[in-house]
Design an enzyme around this catalytic site. Structure first.
Site, PDB file in Angstrom:
ATOM      1  N   HIS A 138      12.670-103.294 -22.410  1.00  0.00           N
ATOM      2  CA  HIS A 138      11.532-102.447 -23.299  1.00  0.00           C
ATOM      3  C   HIS A 138      10.360-103.169 -23.177  1.00  0.00           C
ATOM      4  O   HIS A 138       9.434-102.856 -24.325  1.00  0.00           O
ATOM      5  CB  HIS A 138      12.067-102.520 -24.633  1.00  0.00           C
ATOM      6  CG  HIS A 138      13.650-102.289 -24.874  1.00  0.00           C
ATOM      7  ND1 HIS A 138      14.006-100.805 -25.137  1.00  0.00           N
ATOM      8  CD2 HIS A 138      14.815-102.918 -24.771  1.00  0.00           C
ATOM      9  CE1 HIS A 138      15.249-100.869 -25.204  1.00  0.00           C
ATOM     10  NE2 HIS A 138      15.736-102.060 -25.042  1.00  0.00           N
ATOM     11  N   SER A 182     -16.742-105.093 -11.563  1.00  0.00           N
ATOM     12  CA  SER A 182     -17.310-104.146 -12.200  1.00  0.00           C
ATOM     13  C   SER A 182     -18.854-104.153 -12.114  1.00  0.00           C
ATOM     14  O   SER A 182     -19.503-105.222 -12.094  1.00  0.00           O
ATOM     15  CB  SER A 182     -17.012-104.137 -13.657  1.00  0.00           C
ATOM     16  OG  SER A 182     -17.950-103.642 -14.673  1.00  0.00           O
ATOM     17  N   LYS A 191     -15.725-109.082 -14.944  1.00  0.00           N
ATOM     18  CA  LYS A 191     -14.284-108.500 -14.704  1.00  0.00           C
ATOM     19  C   LYS A 191     -13.950-108.800 -13.226  1.00  0.00           C
ATOM     20  O   LYS A 191     -14.677-109.011 -12.371  1.00  0.00           O
ATOM     21  CB  LYS A 191     -14.617-106.796 -14.588  1.00  0.00           C
ATOM     22  CG  LYS A 191     -14.781-106.251 -16.198  1.00  0.00           C
ATOM     23  CD  LYS A 191     -13.681-106.132 -16.464  1.00  0.00           C
ATOM     24  CE  LYS A 191     -13.071-104.492 -16.520  1.00  0.00           C
ATOM     25  NZ  LYS A 191     -11.659-104.237 -17.003  1.00  0.00           N
ATOM     26  N   GLU A 198      -3.422-100.994  -8.463  1.00  0.00           N
ATOM     27  CA  GLU A 198      -3.631 -99.626  -9.251  1.00  0.00           C
ATOM     28  C   GLU A 198      -3.646 -98.482  -8.192  1.00  0.00           C
ATOM     29  O   GLU A 198      -3.083 -97.252  -8.404  1.00  0.00           O
ATOM     30  CB  GLU A 198      -5.069 -99.408 -10.088  1.00  0.00           C
ATOM     31  CG  GLU A 198      -5.199-100.485 -11.118  1.00  0.00           C
ATOM     32  CD  GLU A 198      -6.567-100.356 -11.773  1.00  0.00           C
ATOM     33  OE1 GLU A 198      -7.227-101.710 -11.179  1.00  0.00           O
ATOM     34  OE2 GLU A 198      -7.036 -99.655 -12.416  1.00  0.00           O
TER      35      GLU A 198
END
Ligand code: ARG
Length: 459
Positions: free
Chosen positions: A157, A278, A284, A291
């Site tokens: 979980h 970024s 970043k 992704e």
């Protein structure tokens, strides 16, 4: 003017829209090499069986090699009016060698031709995917080896469950990708039958030798039913479903890398080579490759469903619907290969952060099960009672804002007076993982055995 290949009964040529919807050359040009291999095998067989002369077969063979080199060097001019790769190649062959080119299509149809070409293409892709999966498993094994005994939290979980080892977690993916590998190999074996010689649908009256073309193209045998041979695309569907399952595994792993590389987790550091920055936030470092793997997987599932939809209502045998089998499969194969390569690159480069992993493993009461097991083993309590007592101890630790090993013996005994000092031995995460020695368990000794086993399998 009507089509030079099939225009005998036509007075007029097709409407421009007809040509646009019908032509597949923009995508099926990717079958050029397979098409030419298939034609060479067919022509050699026709000559060996005395159906065409040796000199015609020789002219065809040489002409086809010229066509292939024109295509490979980008000199070939593909024509939409010639619909597809099969007619483009044959028309060019005719320009180069003249009359013998017209004998190549004896005892053959575009229906068995395209079925053979596409099978060869899918088979080649499986071989490429096979190599990419082996490379990915090797990269995972290297990670497992360097951190066989590093502890990290195991989750259910996405909540801390029990400590596990980094090596064990890496090996879980080796098992998954290893099954993917065996699924692709299994599909390859089943699809490796030659449709050539099925002709349009019924076979042919020419005395052809289907075993000869099957052998020449590396097929195990000729397909035994001509109707089936030209009309099923289950080989592509099997490739796409194997690809979908493999893609699902890639996507789950990508999701873990996204989570693990966050500042909140810090389980892994991805290399600069597989991250991006970024344009506004200077700090970043984003896990874009992971992704994009996660996202591209949707196209692969989509291709599988799309081809199922194309096929599901078609009466036997060939229908032009089946021309729509290729673009989806090409796209899925390209994206699967890209995702596999990106995952291999990320896994090879990534740095697991041993300290963060261990700190996370030690928090969240991860050894509560070890404590309950100790109460059963040492004090002879029923597991349900031990579970309840441990729950009370967790609540006590929560109240004191500490972890289980930080409780004092007095704290422990206030919940159950039989608890002894040696209970603390089982509360450490290293002891916890070392104790999970059951076959396939997370103990470093088990992990090392599995690494050896996998090295043998992948060798
Ligand atoms: N371009 C066609 C395809 O991809 C080749 C087969 C054409 N056969 C036919 N009977 N029109 O399916």
């Amino acid at each position: 003017t009507s089509n030079q290949m099939w225009g005998g009964r036509f007075a007029a040529g097709p409407d421009a829209i007809m040509e646009a919807i019908n032509a597949s050359i923009d995508f099926d040009k990717r079958l050029a090499r397979q098409d030419i291999d298939g034609s060479r095998a067919h022509a050699a067989m026709l000559a060996a069986c005395g159906i065409i002369s040796d000199s015609d077969a020789d002219a065809i063979r040489k002409g086809l090699l010229t066509v292939l080199s024109e295509i490979e060097t980008g000199k070939f001019e593909f024509s939409k009016a010639l619909e597809d790769i099969h007619m483009n190649v044959e028309a060019r062959l005719k320009e180069i060698i003249g009359e013998p080119a017209g004998r190549l299509h004896t005892g053959r149809s575009r229906n068995d031709q395209v079925a053979a070409d596409f099978r060869l293409w899918v088979r080649d892709q499986i071989d490429a995917v096979d190599a990419a999966l082996v490379a990915l498993c090797r990269a995972l094994l290297a990670q497992a080896e360097s951190g066989a005994d590093w502890v990290m939290p195991g989750f259910t979980h996405l909540q801390t469950a029990q400590p596990v080892t980094w090596g064990h977690h890496m090996l879980a993916y080796v098992e998954m990708f290893g099954r993917d590998l065996s699924r692709f190999r299994d599909a390859r074996e089943r699809m490796n039958e030659s449709p050539l010689g099925a002709a349009a649908l019924a076979g042919t009256s020419f005395p052809i030798d289907r075993n000869m073309t099957a052998d020449a193209l590396g097929f195990d045998r000729p397909a035994a039913n001509s109707l089936d041979a030209v009309s099923d695309r289950d080989f592509a569907l099997e490739f796409l479903s194997c690809a979908s399952i493999c893609a699902m595994h890639l996507s789950r792993m990508a999701e873990e890398l996204v989570i693990w590389s966050s500042a909140q987790f810090r389980f892994v550091t991805l290399s600069d080579r597989f991250s991006t920055g970024s344009s506004i936030m200077p700090q970043k470092k984003n896990p874009d490759a992971a992704e994009l793997i996660r996202a591209k997987i949707g196209r692969i599932f989509g291709a599988n469903v799309a081809l199922m939809m194309v096929m599901k209502g078609l009466p036997l045998t060939y229908s032009k619907d089946m021309q729509e089998d290729k673009e989806q499969t090409f796209d899925a194969a390209d994206n699967l290969m890209l995702a596999l390569a990106a995952m291999e690159g990320m896994v090879k480069d990534m740095q697991a952060n041993r300290e963060s992993l261990e700190a996370a493993a030690s928090s969240g009461f991860s050894t509560a099960t070890d404590l309950a097991d100790w109460l059963v083993r040492e004090l002879g309590l029923p597991f349900r009672d031990a579970h309840h007592i441990t729950g009370s101890l967790v609540a006590l630790a929560e109240e004191k804002n500490c972890d289980l090993p930080d409780l004092t013996l007095e704290d422990m005994q206030s919940v159950h007076d039989g608890i002894r000092q040696d209970v603390f031995d089982v509360l450490g995460v290293h002891n916890s993982v070392a104790s999970r020695t059951s076959y396939g368990g997370t103990a470093p000794a088990q992990v090392r055995e599995q690494i050896v086993r996998w090295k043998g399998i992948l060798a």
